[in-house]
Scaffold this motif. Structure first.
Motif: not given
Length: 226
Positions: A94-108, A163-172
């Motif tokens: 579930t947490e992975q799903a949100l990380v991946y979603q935010r990562m790829f939404e960065t393109n938008n 609450k944690n720094f993840t790949m979503a933050d790295v990418v965005c």
């Protein structure tokens, strides 16, 4: 460990910056790198083309493994060095799903921002229309409201996927950092600007601020009329 890594990169390129942040977060300092100038078309050199037929940056090599495209490099680093440094992809699906979603939404977010900030660059003079630029601005404003809503829902002091720094933050983050750089009115995205202020001094980010941004802190006012 990092000595057999080679990164070709360009200053101020969000895709390059996110790879550098990922390398830092995974404690892979000491990698070899070469800074190339986009203005001089140095990224189209034969050295890069031999590894990346698209002649794009970043271009990354780890031993005999060549990985191009910034998302792919970041995910490769997390997979190859999962137990080292900052854990950037959580185990929970579930947490992975949100990380991946935010990562790829960065393109938008990136595309809508580029459509406004670099409208004159991408659209030939004879094809430019004020109505098209206005529509692009409206699309960008709507996108910013969406991201502000994400952070509002997460709560003050939250990262993009919790609450944690993840790949979503790295990418965005490298994309979000362009908004103050291009003089976007902060009232257009107050939550994103709070997030920017929270992250800009994180060691992996601050230590790798784009060199030409340091030389010219002001940037251009491409978004001042948003």
């Amino acid at each position: 460990m990092a000595q057999n890594m080679m990164l070709y990169w360009g200053s101020g390129s969000p895709p390059c910056w996110r790879v550098i942040i990922a390398l830092e977060e995974k404690m892979l300092q000491g990698y070899k790198h070469k800074l190339l100038s986009f203005d001089k078309n140095e990224h189209k050199c034969e050295e890069v083309k031999a590894l990346n037929p698209r002649a794009q940056l970043p271009t990354f090599k780890h031993g005999d493994i060549v990985v191009n495209e910034s998302f792919a490099v970041c995910l490769y680093l997390e997979s190859a060095f999962k137990s080292q440094g900052t854990r950037l992809i959580p185990d929970d699906p579930t947490e992975q799903a949100l990380v991946y979603q935010r990562m790829f939404e960065t393109n938008n977010l990136q595309q809508k921002m580029y459509d406004v900030a670099f409208y004159d660059y991408y659209v030939p003079e004879g094809e430019r229309h004020e109505s098209a630029l206005k529509r692009n601005k409206e699309n960008l404003i709507a996108e910013l409201k969406l991201w502000d809503g994400y952070l509002e829902k997460m709560g003050k002091g939250s990262y993009l996927a919790g609450k944690n720094f993840t790949m979503a933050d790295v990418v965005c983050f490298p994309i979000i950092a362009l908004f103050p750089r291009l003089h976007c009115p902060p009232e257009r995205c107050p939550r994103l600007m709070e997030y920017y202020e929270m992250l800009k001094d994180r060691p992996s980010i601050k230590a790798n601020w784009p060199p030409h941004w340091l030389e010219n802190p002001e940037g251009q006012d491409k978004l001042k009329n948003l």
